[in-house]
Motif scaffolding. Structure first.
Motif, mmCIF file in Angstrom:
data_model
loop_
_atom_site.group_PDB
_atom_site.id
_atom_site.type_symbol
_atom_site.label_atom_id
_atom_site.label_comp_id
_atom_site.label_asym_id
_atom_site.label_seq_id
_atom_site.Cartn_x
_atom_site.Cartn_y
_atom_site.Cartn_z
ATOM 1 N N TYR A 80 1.571 -1.738 0.508
ATOM 2 C CA TYR A 80 -0.071 0.098 0.066
ATOM 3 C C TYR A 80 0.204 1.212 -0.194
ATOM 4 N N GLY A 81 0.357 2.251 -1.145
ATOM 5 C CA GLY A 81 1.120 4.192 -0.372
ATOM 6 C C GLY A 81 0.821 4.326 -1.990
ATOM 7 N N SER A 82 0.591 5.722 -2.414
ATOM 8 C CA SER A 82 0.762 5.521 -3.689
ATOM 9 C C SER A 82 1.384 6.976 -4.277
ATOM 10 N N GLY A 83 0.747 7.098 -5.569
ATOM 11 C CA GLY A 83 2.510 8.293 -5.867
ATOM 12 C C GLY A 83 3.615 7.636 -6.700
ATOM 13 N N PRO A 84 3.685 8.121 -7.545
ATOM 14 C CA PRO A 84 5.716 7.504 -7.424
ATOM 15 C C PRO A 84 6.421 7.373 -5.792
ATOM 16 N N GLN A 85 6.827 8.022 -5.515
ATOM 17 C CA GLN A 85 7.442 7.427 -4.372
ATOM 18 C C GLN A 85 7.271 6.114 -3.875
ATOM 19 N N ALA A 86 6.162 5.849 -4.203
ATOM 20 C CA ALA A 86 5.290 4.519 -3.286
ATOM 21 C C ALA A 86 5.946 3.521 -4.710
ATOM 22 N N VAL A 87 5.523 3.385 -5.883
ATOM 23 C CA VAL A 87 6.083 2.453 -7.082
ATOM 24 C C VAL A 87 7.476 2.610 -6.841
ATOM 25 N N ALA A 88 7.922 3.994 -7.267
ATOM 26 C CA ALA A 88 9.395 3.410 -6.517
ATOM 27 C C ALA A 88 9.726 2.245 -5.681
ATOM 28 N N ALA A 89 9.533 2.514 -4.685
ATOM 29 C CA ALA A 89 9.884 2.280 -3.113
ATOM 30 C C ALA A 89 9.271 0.402 -3.256
ATOM 31 N N TRP A 90 8.382 0.307 -4.106
ATOM 32 C CA TRP A 90 8.410 -1.323 -4.247
ATOM 33 C C TRP A 90 9.002 -2.402 -4.590
ATOM 34 N N PRO A 91 9.511 -2.172 -5.237
ATOM 35 C CA PRO A 91 10.777 -3.580 -5.615
ATOM 36 C C PRO A 91 11.569 -3.479 -4.389
ATOM 37 N N MET A 92 11.981 -2.369 -3.645
ATOM 38 C CA MET A 92 13.003 -2.405 -3.100
ATOM 39 C C MET A 92 12.248 -3.122 -1.409
ATOM 40 N N LEU A 93 11.001 -3.159 -1.348
ATOM 41 C CA LEU A 93 10.172 -3.647 -0.765
ATOM 42 C C LEU A 93 10.022 -5.179 -0.794
ATOM 43 N N ALA A 94 10.019 -5.514 -1.858
ATOM 44 C CA ALA A 94 9.719 -6.424 -2.522
ATOM 45 C C ALA A 94 11.001 -7.785 -1.897
ATOM 46 N N SER A 95 12.690 -7.007 -1.861
ATOM 47 C CA SER A 95 13.320 -7.374 -2.110
ATOM 48 C C SER A 95 13.724 -7.597 -0.079
ATOM 49 N N PHE A 96 13.092 -7.006 0.089
ATOM 50 C CA PHE A 96 13.307 -6.685 1.691
ATOM 51 C C PHE A 96 12.959 -8.417 2.382
ATOM 52 N N VAL A 97 11.637 -8.342 1.572
ATOM 53 C CA VAL A 97 10.658 -9.577 2.208
ATOM 54 C C VAL A 97 10.853 -10.691 1.157
#
Length: 144
Positions: A80-97
């Motif tokens: 969850y989260g929206s906007g370009p900053q969130a979209v840019a962060a999702w791959p990093m979140l996935a890497s952590f998970v």
């Protein structure tokens, strides 16, 4: 984990979120109350981000002191989260998970919120059993 987003000098810090950041988590969830209804309900019922009570861990991406995106990793992975900053962060979140023990059976959320993390998870998790990219969220205007 700290990551520098390509094309930016701003670092994203990714890690497990604790109760002291509950207000920031609530603000992200409130950006899309219908799409985030499962998490809003769960957080409202248990009143804490404690993984034992919430049923999973909450992982967040911070740019400086600002929480820009997060995901819940329990029975489902819910970004969850929206906007370009969130979209840019999702791959990093996935890497952590991806570097933690897998506990979820599916990823659920808005299409763009699911596709970005999936690209980082698929190499370790294998191909999806099903991808339902056009599954509308059902909304009722009547509460029984």
């Amino acid at each position: 984990m700290t990551v520098v987003h390509p094309g930016s000098r701003t670092r994203l810090h990714v890690g497990v979120i604790r109760d002291r950041e509950r207000a920031a988590v609530q603000a992200l969830l409130d950006e899309d109350p219908l799409g985030n209804a499962p998490l809003l309900d769960r957080l409202g019922r248990c009143g804490t981000l404690d993984p034992r009570r919430l049923g999973g861990v909450t992982v967040g991406a911070h740019r400086g002191d600002e929480l820009v995106a997060a995901c819940f990793s329990g029975g489902n992975l819910l970004p969850y989260g929206s906007g370009p900053q969130a979209v840019a962060a999702w791959p990093m979140l996935a890497s952590f998970v991806a570097n933690r023990p897998r506990v979820c059976t599916s990823i659920a959320g808005r299409s763009d919120a699911v596709e970005a993390p999936w690209a980082g998870l698929e190499p370790g998790w294998g191909p999806p059993r099903a991808a339902r990219t056009a599954q509308p969220l059902l909304v009722s205007d009547h509460v029984p």
